[in-house]
Design an enzyme around this catalytic site. Structure first.
Site, short mmCIF file in Angstrom:
data_model
loop_
_atom_site.label_atom_id
_atom_site.label_comp_id
_atom_site.label_asym_id
_atom_site.label_seq_id
_atom_site.Cartn_x
_atom_site.Cartn_y
_atom_site.Cartn_z
N TYR A 287 37.24 23.36 1.76
CA TYR A 287 36.28 23.07 0.60
C TYR A 287 37.42 22.69 -0.39
O TYR A 287 37.63 23.71 -1.42
CB TYR A 287 35.31 23.69 0.43
CG TYR A 287 34.14 24.17 1.62
CD1 TYR A 287 34.19 23.35 2.64
CD2 TYR A 287 33.46 25.31 1.29
CE1 TYR A 287 33.41 23.80 3.74
CE2 TYR A 287 32.76 25.63 2.58
CZ TYR A 287 32.73 25.02 3.72
OH TYR A 287 31.75 25.12 4.57
N PHE B 241 17.76 15.23 3.07
CA PHE B 241 17.07 14.53 3.58
C PHE B 241 15.58 15.44 3.40
O PHE B 241 14.50 14.73 3.13
CB PHE B 241 17.24 14.29 5.03
CG PHE B 241 15.69 13.74 5.89
CD1 PHE B 241 15.61 12.48 5.63
CD2 PHE B 241 15.15 14.49 6.92
CE1 PHE B 241 14.39 11.92 6.28
CE2 PHE B 241 14.06 13.98 7.52
CZ PHE B 241 13.67 12.51 7.22
N ARG C 277 21.00 18.02 4.40
CA ARG C 277 21.83 17.44 3.47
C ARG C 277 20.89 16.50 2.49
O ARG C 277 21.18 15.56 2.50
CB ARG C 277 22.76 16.55 4.25
CG ARG C 277 23.50 17.51 5.36
CD ARG C 277 24.67 16.73 5.84
NE ARG C 277 25.37 17.38 7.18
CZ ARG C 277 26.46 17.94 6.86
NH1 ARG C 277 26.98 18.16 5.89
NH2 ARG C 277 26.93 18.66 8.12
N HIS D 236 36.64 28.40 11.32
CA HIS D 236 35.86 27.22 10.87
C HIS D 236 35.57 26.48 12.15
O HIS D 236 34.50 25.97 12.17
CB HIS D 236 36.48 26.61 9.81
CG HIS D 236 35.65 25.86 8.85
ND1 HIS D 236 36.02 25.55 7.75
CD2 HIS D 236 34.27 25.53 9.06
CE1 HIS D 236 35.22 24.69 7.04
NE2 HIS D 236 33.94 24.74 8.02
N SER E 106 23.30 23.41 6.04
CA SER E 106 22.56 22.36 5.70
C SER E 106 21.24 22.50 6.13
O SER E 106 20.35 21.81 7.00
CB SER E 106 23.11 21.19 6.39
OG SER E 106 24.48 21.03 6.18
N PRO E 107 20.29 23.59 5.70
CA PRO E 107 19.09 23.95 6.04
C PRO E 107 18.00 22.97 5.60
O PRO E 107 16.75 22.75 5.96
CB PRO E 107 18.78 25.17 5.63
CG PRO E 107 19.60 25.45 4.25
CD PRO E 107 20.88 24.58 4.73
#
Length: 328
Positions: free
Chosen positions: A55, A206, A204, A121, A200-201
């Protein structure tokens, strides 16, 4: 707060994914905003912070280390190796010597002498997963890492790795609109006593209902290359939101809270780690911990948004070959 376990570590059931503070979704927030978010998370009870060498090519670990090191005894720290930046490009490298070198760099940036949970990762398919996990096991024996995790792996790969050293957690995308873990990994984790960390629960953004127009995304936002966010495809997925948002209103919560509550109710070994750059969104996410929603609301949410109703793959072809997760 609801508590969940990662091996012998107890954490609140919702953690914080730190990636968006440095990487992934366009321009990073100003330093002062990022600091306020991390410190605000501590004040709100977040005690599980997730970062990675990838990151910002080290920038996110540096940020987390500089801001949170004075409070190191108050939280569980997770980071990742095996996927990092080399000369400005992302590289997957699971060779034992590289993973050990990466750990040393992460320890320095994070300003700690031990990482609580250190993930591979990505499984480097040029290197047997047993060899990569063996290197991480060496780090455990040396006291530099407490527990080992894997990211984006299949149930079969998890079992191979677990035979070498106990795997404390598997991290994979999981939400109403990404159900791949339900194929096999969730059950394998339950069987092995491995926690499942859901990134991403809220899909992202949405499932927050806030992203109505993908045209506003910056050129370097990773969603621009994701099939589900292609303009024509996303328009089809947006058609799912009105009924879902109406259900959240009926339940007395926000769409994001409904998404998180659905995950928390799926199994006790699931720990979502939503990311955000805004304190108001963080407060909203943590509010999901106090929700007590009727079972039928959760069932209806799952019927509205699932792998059959969502259009598009979650990754482009080039990124899909890098992961080992099962697909429908």
């Amino acid at each position: 707060m609801i508590k969940r376990r990662i091996a012998d570590l107890e954490v609140n059931a919702i953690g914080l994914g730190c990636m968006s503070l440095s990487h992934g979704y366009g321009s990073a927030p100003p330093r002062a905003q990022a600091e306020a978010l991390l410190l605000g998370a501590l004040d709100l009870g977040v005690d599980f912070f997730d970062t990675a060498a990838l990151y910002g090519f080290g920038a996110n670990e540096t940020l987390v280390g500089e801001v949170l090191a004075p409070y190191r005894d108050r939280f569980v720290l997770a980071s990742k190796c095996g996927l990092h930046g080399v000369d400005g490009k992302r590289v997957i490298d699971g060779r034992p010597q590289t993973l050990k070198w990466s750990c040393e760099q992460s320890l320095k940036r994070l300003r700690t002498d031990c990482i609580d949970l250190f993930y591979l990762h990505r499984w480097d398919k040029q290197v047997p997963v047993e060899d990569s996990v063996g290197a991480l096991a060496d780090l455990v024996r040396e006291g530099k890492v407490r527990h080992i995790g894997l990211s984006e792996v299949s149930a079969a790969t998890l079992r191979r790795a677990h035979a070498v050293h106990p795997i404390a957690a598997v991290q994979t995308e999981y939400s109403l609109w990404t159900r791949n873990p339900e194929i096999a990994v969730l059950d394998a984790c339950r069987e092995l006593g491995t926690s499942f960390v859901a990134f991403s629960p809220v899909a992202r953004a949405f499932l927050t209902g806030a992203l109505r127009d993908v045209g506003v995304l910056e050129d370097k936002d990773i969603r621009r290359n994701m099939p589900r966010f292609a303009p024509e495809t996303y328009a089809q997925n947006l058609a799912l939101l009105p009924a879902y948002e109406a259900l959240a209103t009926e339940a007395g919560c926000t769409p994001a809270q409904l998404a998180l509550a659905w995950l928390l109710a799926k199994a006790e070994h699931i720990i979502p780690i939503p990311g955000t750059t805004r304190l108001d969104h963080l407060r909203e996410n943590m509010g999901a911990l106090t929700l007590k929603l009727p079972a039928d609301v959760l069932v209806r949410a799952g019927e509205l948004i699932n792998q059959r109703t969502v259009v598009g793959n979650r990754y482009p072809a080039g990124a899909q070959v890098e992961v080992d997760t099962e697909t429908f």
